[in-house]
Scaffold this motif. Structure first.
Motif, PDB file in Angstrom:
ATOM      1  N   ALA B 171       6.055   2.609  -4.706  1.00 50.25           N
ATOM      2  CA  ALA B 171       5.399   2.496  -5.924  1.00 50.25           C
ATOM      3  C   ALA B 171       5.287   1.028  -6.330  1.00 50.25           C
ATOM      4  O   ALA B 171       4.161   0.557  -6.625  1.00 50.25           O
ATOM      5  CB  ALA B 171       5.686   3.473  -7.076  1.00 50.25           C
ATOM      6  N   ALA B 172       6.301   0.437  -6.478  1.00 46.53           N
ATOM      7  CA  ALA B 172       6.625  -0.744  -6.946  1.00 46.53           C
ATOM      8  C   ALA B 172       5.768  -1.749  -5.826  1.00 46.53           C
ATOM      9  O   ALA B 172       5.079  -2.748  -6.243  1.00 46.53           O
ATOM     10  CB  ALA B 172       8.002  -1.178  -6.897  1.00 46.53           C
ATOM     11  N   GLY B 173       5.683  -1.414  -4.764  1.00 48.17           N
ATOM     12  CA  GLY B 173       5.062  -2.356  -3.669  1.00 48.17           C
ATOM     13  C   GLY B 173       3.455  -2.142  -4.015  1.00 48.17           C
ATOM     14  O   GLY B 173       2.824  -3.144  -3.717  1.00 48.17           O
ATOM     15  N   ASN B 207      -0.251   5.554  -5.881  1.00 51.22           N
ATOM     16  CA  ASN B 207      -0.160   5.808  -7.421  1.00 51.22           C
ATOM     17  C   ASN B 207       0.593   4.499  -7.926  1.00 51.22           C
ATOM     18  O   ASN B 207       0.053   4.178  -9.257  1.00 51.22           O
ATOM     19  CB  ASN B 207       1.220   6.903  -7.436  1.00 51.22           C
ATOM     20  CG  ASN B 207       0.559   8.366  -6.850  1.00 51.22           C
ATOM     21  OD1 ASN B 207      -0.800   8.516  -7.067  1.00 51.22           O
ATOM     22  ND2 ASN B 207       1.313   9.240  -6.703  1.00 51.22           N
ATOM     23  N   GLY B 208       1.450   3.628  -7.565  1.00 56.93           N
ATOM     24  CA  GLY B 208       1.882   2.603  -8.146  1.00 56.93           C
ATOM     25  C   GLY B 208       0.697   1.488  -8.144  1.00 56.93           C
ATOM     26  O   GLY B 208       0.508   0.973  -9.130  1.00 56.93           O
ATOM     27  N   VAL B 329      16.949   2.457  -2.802  1.00 58.30           N
ATOM     28  CA  VAL B 329      15.547   2.156  -3.153  1.00 58.30           C
ATOM     29  C   VAL B 329      15.570   0.719  -2.990  1.00 58.30           C
ATOM     30  O   VAL B 329      15.905  -0.145  -3.736  1.00 58.30           O
ATOM     31  CB  VAL B 329      15.242   2.773  -4.370  1.00 58.30           C
ATOM     32  CG1 VAL B 329      13.632   2.273  -4.588  1.00 58.30           C
ATOM     33  CG2 VAL B 329      15.393   4.360  -4.255  1.00 58.30           C
ATOM     34  N   LEU B 330      14.815   0.398  -1.856  1.00 55.38           N
ATOM     35  CA  LEU B 330      14.908  -1.405  -1.500  1.00 55.38           C
ATOM     36  C   LEU B 330      13.696  -1.916  -2.175  1.00 55.38           C
ATOM     37  O   LEU B 330      12.733  -1.382  -2.400  1.00 55.38           O
ATOM     38  CB  LEU B 330      14.935  -1.359  -0.064  1.00 55.38           C
ATOM     39  CG  LEU B 330      15.991  -0.760   0.807  1.00 55.38           C
ATOM     40  CD1 LEU B 330      15.741  -0.809   2.162  1.00 55.38           C
ATOM     41  CD2 LEU B 330      17.319  -1.290   0.213  1.00 55.38           C
ATOM     42  N   PRO B 331      13.882  -2.948  -2.670  1.00 56.26           N
ATOM     43  CA  PRO B 331      12.779  -3.580  -3.345  1.00 56.26           C
ATOM     44  C   PRO B 331      11.842  -4.225  -2.438  1.00 56.26           C
ATOM     45  O   PRO B 331      12.097  -4.980  -1.507  1.00 56.26           O
ATOM     46  CB  PRO B 331      13.256  -4.954  -4.184  1.00 56.26           C
ATOM     47  CG  PRO B 331      14.638  -4.915  -3.400  1.00 56.26           C
ATOM     48  CD  PRO B 331      15.223  -3.686  -2.761  1.00 56.26           C
ATOM     49  N   PRO B 332      10.451  -4.347  -2.540  1.00 57.28           N
ATOM     50  CA  PRO B 332       9.687  -4.707  -1.778  1.00 57.28           C
ATOM     51  C   PRO B 332       9.141  -6.133  -2.127  1.00 57.28           C
ATOM     52  O   PRO B 332       9.533  -6.474  -3.309  1.00 57.28           O
ATOM     53  CB  PRO B 332       8.296  -3.816  -2.010  1.00 57.28           C
ATOM     54  CG  PRO B 332       8.597  -3.103  -3.342  1.00 57.28           C
ATOM     55  CD  PRO B 332       9.883  -3.243  -3.526  1.00 57.28           C
ATOM     56  N   GLN B 333       8.545  -6.757  -1.443  1.00 61.98           N
ATOM     57  CA  GLN B 333       8.026  -8.056  -1.595  1.00 61.98           C
ATOM     58  C   GLN B 333       6.529  -8.539  -1.195  1.00 61.98           C
ATOM     59  O   GLN B 333       6.525  -8.146  -0.013  1.00 61.98           O
ATOM     60  CB  GLN B 333       9.158  -8.969  -0.933  1.00 61.98           C
ATOM     61  CG  GLN B 333       9.011 -10.629  -1.343  1.00 61.98           C
ATOM     62  CD  GLN B 333      10.049 -11.542  -0.459  1.00 61.98           C
ATOM     63  OE1 GLN B 333      10.783 -10.966   0.330  1.00 61.98           O
ATOM     64  NE2 GLN B 333       9.618 -12.841  -0.717  1.00 61.98           N
ATOM     65  N   LEU B 334       6.047  -8.939  -1.832  1.00 63.48           N
ATOM     66  CA  LEU B 334       4.550  -9.333  -1.643  1.00 63.48           C
ATOM     67  C   LEU B 334       4.567 -10.632  -0.813  1.00 63.48           C
ATOM     68  O   LEU B 334       4.973 -11.588  -1.197  1.00 63.48           O
ATOM     69  CB  LEU B 334       3.925  -9.491  -2.973  1.00 63.48           C
ATOM     70  CG  LEU B 334       2.265  -9.921  -2.653  1.00 63.48           C
ATOM     71  CD1 LEU B 334       1.468  -8.572  -2.335  1.00 63.48           C
ATOM     72  CD2 LEU B 334       1.640 -10.491  -3.821  1.00 63.48           C
ATOM     73  N   ILE B 335       3.755 -10.677   0.089  1.00 68.38           N
ATOM     74  CA  ILE B 335       3.837 -11.817   1.256  1.00 68.38           C
ATOM     75  C   ILE B 335       2.133 -12.324   1.005  1.00 68.38           C
ATOM     76  O   ILE B 335       1.450 -11.487   1.751  1.00 68.38           O
ATOM     77  CB  ILE B 335       4.008 -11.416   2.508  1.00 68.38           C
ATOM     78  CG1 ILE B 335       5.285 -10.903   2.517  1.00 68.38           C
ATOM     79  CG2 ILE B 335       3.892 -12.707   3.180  1.00 68.38           C
ATOM     80  CD1 ILE B 335       6.524 -11.783   2.515  1.00 68.38           C
ATOM     81  N   VAL B 336       1.934 -12.950   0.575  1.00 71.73           N
ATOM     82  CA  VAL B 336       0.203 -13.447   0.437  1.00 71.73           C
ATOM     83  C   VAL B 336       0.011 -14.376   1.225  1.00 71.73           C
ATOM     84  O   VAL B 336       0.546 -15.555   1.820  1.00 71.73           O
ATOM     85  CB  VAL B 336      -0.124 -14.204  -0.783  1.00 71.73           C
ATOM     86  CG1 VAL B 336      -1.405 -14.635  -0.985  1.00 71.73           C
ATOM     87  CG2 VAL B 336       0.322 -13.240  -2.162  1.00 71.73           C
ATOM     88  N   ARG B 337      -1.161 -13.783   2.328  1.00 67.42           N
ATOM     89  CA  ARG B 337      -1.655 -14.725   3.388  1.00 67.42           C
ATOM     90  C   ARG B 337      -3.076 -14.857   3.258  1.00 67.42           C
ATOM     91  O   ARG B 337      -3.608 -14.458   2.103  1.00 67.42           O
ATOM     92  CB  ARG B 337      -1.204 -13.911   4.914  1.00 67.42           C
ATOM     93  CG  ARG B 337       0.253 -14.265   5.036  1.00 67.42           C
ATOM     94  CD  ARG B 337       0.516 -13.940   6.523  1.00 67.42           C
ATOM     95  NE  ARG B 337       1.906 -13.662   6.690  1.00 67.42           N
ATOM     96  CZ  ARG B 337       2.806 -12.857   6.838  1.00 67.42           C
ATOM     97  NH1 ARG B 337       2.002 -11.534   6.884  1.00 67.42           N
ATOM     98  NH2 ARG B 337       4.129 -12.668   6.933  1.00 67.42           N
TER      99      ARG B 337
END
Lengths: 341, 341
Positions: B171-173, B207-208, B329-337
């Motif tokens: 969801a956070a992702g 949903n997130g 619950v592992l935190p996701p990370q946004l990778i912008v390309r």
DNA sequence: CGACATTATGACACCGGTGTCAGGGTTCGA
DNA sequence: TCGAACCCTGACACCGGTGTCATAATGTCG
């Protein structure tokens, strides 16, 4: 019922002896059909499962194969070469089809792995995967052969024992690339990889490539070769060093896709257009090849077939049956995409 | 010496009893240092290895974990999702570090796999991997719990048993993706994946995503959603069907990288430019994402950490120790390309 | 009807370790 | 000098199956 049910429990409830249970469940023809039905029924009800440890101990075999993945110690620890991952997938499937379990293990090349898996009866045979240092391997092969461990190896030849190797016809693959570039009129070639005896697969690719070029009066000059291991970064650096020395060429053969992809990055950074200025061809046909920019021409190794072959040959070795050596050298296939126009 | 050496052989040559050999080799404090040295020396010379089957049988444990990979039955048989392959790699490493062996097995979702591996004592615990049908899983989870099998699962929640799951905060992702698109001013979004309860991970991502959009007065209309499983082809087809219906949007969120890559292909075929006309974001950060055209913006799941966490939690379960639920619950990370400009 | 083959089953040793228990030897305190 | 404490070691049962051998039950044939 505390703990798991044993064959004695089944025997008790089915009103037969434990021996009969064992026989019934393994389909021995010695047991009466009616008795078998009763035993099977009770076993199902008690949710009985044969204890593999006991069974393996007695039978002196494990119905398990082990895959040992060797990685170049200099490569990035966190990323596994996708080619081997894909191989691993097909091996797993082939194992499953033959009713064998598969143990997977990563080994650093320097490790004193020996024949551990087989000698401790954890596996009936071993599959070795990895681009590696040929010299270093040979002594380990000897150790395996000495201890009469059944094993097959991907890629590297075991001296005088062709039945222990499954490989792609790397030389033929190299020749396909050369042929393709010749047809494009791009014979001023660079080679990124490792043509030395340290890397039997890469050098076979190079030799096949070079031989075909020479048939057409071309060749790869020493100056246009740079050493790289099979990573994107290494391919990038090697290509960069060529360009830094102001070396010119109109085609580049990367000994693996990852190398070729790194090479493309280096070329593009230097303002060269692929394939307009330089045609690039790789080797492996990773999934990435299709999606990179531009899509990479490459030589496909059939990993599905390779996995099946490795497992089939290993099982033959274990059963002391003949190994199909002739078909253990798999034919490569050229896949032309945009990177070579 | 015919066959492999046993502890009796060692005992004979070291002039001690078999019991002492066993103790000496396992570092029991009950054995004299001098005696131990002698035993170890003889064992080394005879190249003795403890028989795992015997040892496991007696000790009633296997020092082995099993990974069960579930695949969507509709996906291409020959290709394994690279995300899980990468996960497999990190699990293998984590296992090795803990001194456990790893059994790998593929299971079709429909299979009657049950708790086989654990019940037959082949493994002490099981790791479940796969995007799958949530409903279908639940009954299998029950079966595992009933038979007191130790297991952990990636992704899908096991009802009321949070300690059995390790997952990415999907969801956070999804929210990260929404936030990113909002900042780009691209809030007219399409979603390709599966927002239904059949796919807990995909729907959490959706949903997130949707929730964050709504915080900014936007949302994804029903019409702009298409169902796909995690393959390039499926993403391609789903996107094509949207375009065929003349649906317009300026951003697209693919529930996985493979889906997003397929979507890009469909968009480009339709003459739409990425990211000029449509910003595309995926989820997973496969190796491919970096190399595709244009390089794909995506949400990275830390597979290394995930693998470690799965193994660590499973070992805790096996040892009846506390599981670190909070950090599972592992935190996701946004990778912008480039694909989202 | 007795000799013999056939079929189905049980008893038992065995695979190679591990853990428990009993006992021999030494040291130390009383 | 004797007993307790300690350290080390060996004997032995046991884990849960598999394979061999003996034997009971049934059938077959001259």
């Amino acid at each position: 019922m505390k703990g798991k049910a044993t064959s004695f429990d089944i025997a008790h409830y089915a009103g037969v002896s434990q021996s009969t249970v064992s026989r019934a469940l393994r389909g021995s023809p010695l047991v009466n059909e009616e008795t078998r039905r009763r035993v099977v029924e009770v076993a199902r009800k008690l949710n009985y499962k044969v204890d593999k440890n006991a069974s393996n101990l007695r039978a002196q075999q494990s119905s398990t194969l082990a895959v040992l993945l060797f990685e170049d110690p200099t490569s990035d620890e966190s990323q596994i070469n996708p080619f081997f991952l894909s191989m691993l997938g097909s091996i797993t499937r082939a194992c499953a089809k033959s009713g064998y379990d598969l143990l997977v293990s990563f080994q650093s090349t320097s490790n004193d792995w020996h024949a551990d898996y087989a000698e401790s009866h954890r596996a009936d045979g071993i599959i070795l995967l990895g681009y590696g240092d040929y010299i270093d391997y040979q002594s380990k092969f000897d150790r395996l052969i000495d201890s009469d461990t059944k094993f097959v190896c991907w890629g590297a030849n075991v001296e005088g024992r062709p039945e222990l190797t499954v490989s792609c016809d790397n030389a033929a693959g190299g020749a396909l690339v050369a042929q393709h570039l010749i047809e494009l009129g791009r014979t001023d070639c660079a080679f990124i990889g490792d043509a030395s005896h340290h890397s039997p697969e890469f050098s076979a690719r190079f030799n096949g490539f070079e031989a075909r070029l020479q048939q057409h009066g071309a060749h790869v000059s020493e100056r246009k070769m740079a050493t790289a291991i099979s990573t994107e970064e290494s391919g990038y650096q090697a290509t960069k060093s060529l360009l830094a020395n102001n070396i010119k060429f109109n085609a580049l053969f990367g000994a693996s896709d990852l190398i070729a992809i790194g090479a493309i990055r280096a070329l593009q950074e230097a303002g060269l257009r692929v394939p307009h200025d330089v045609s690039v061809v790789g080797f492996d046909d990773l999934a990435v090849a299709r999606f990179c920019t531009p899509p990479l021409s490459t030589v496909q190794q059939n990993t599905t077939l390779a996995g099946q072959m490795l497992v089939a040959n290993l099982l033959n070795l274990i059963a002391n049956k003949e190994v199909d050596v002739a078909n253990s050298v798999l034919p490569p296939q050229l896949i032309v995409r945009q990177s070579s126009k």
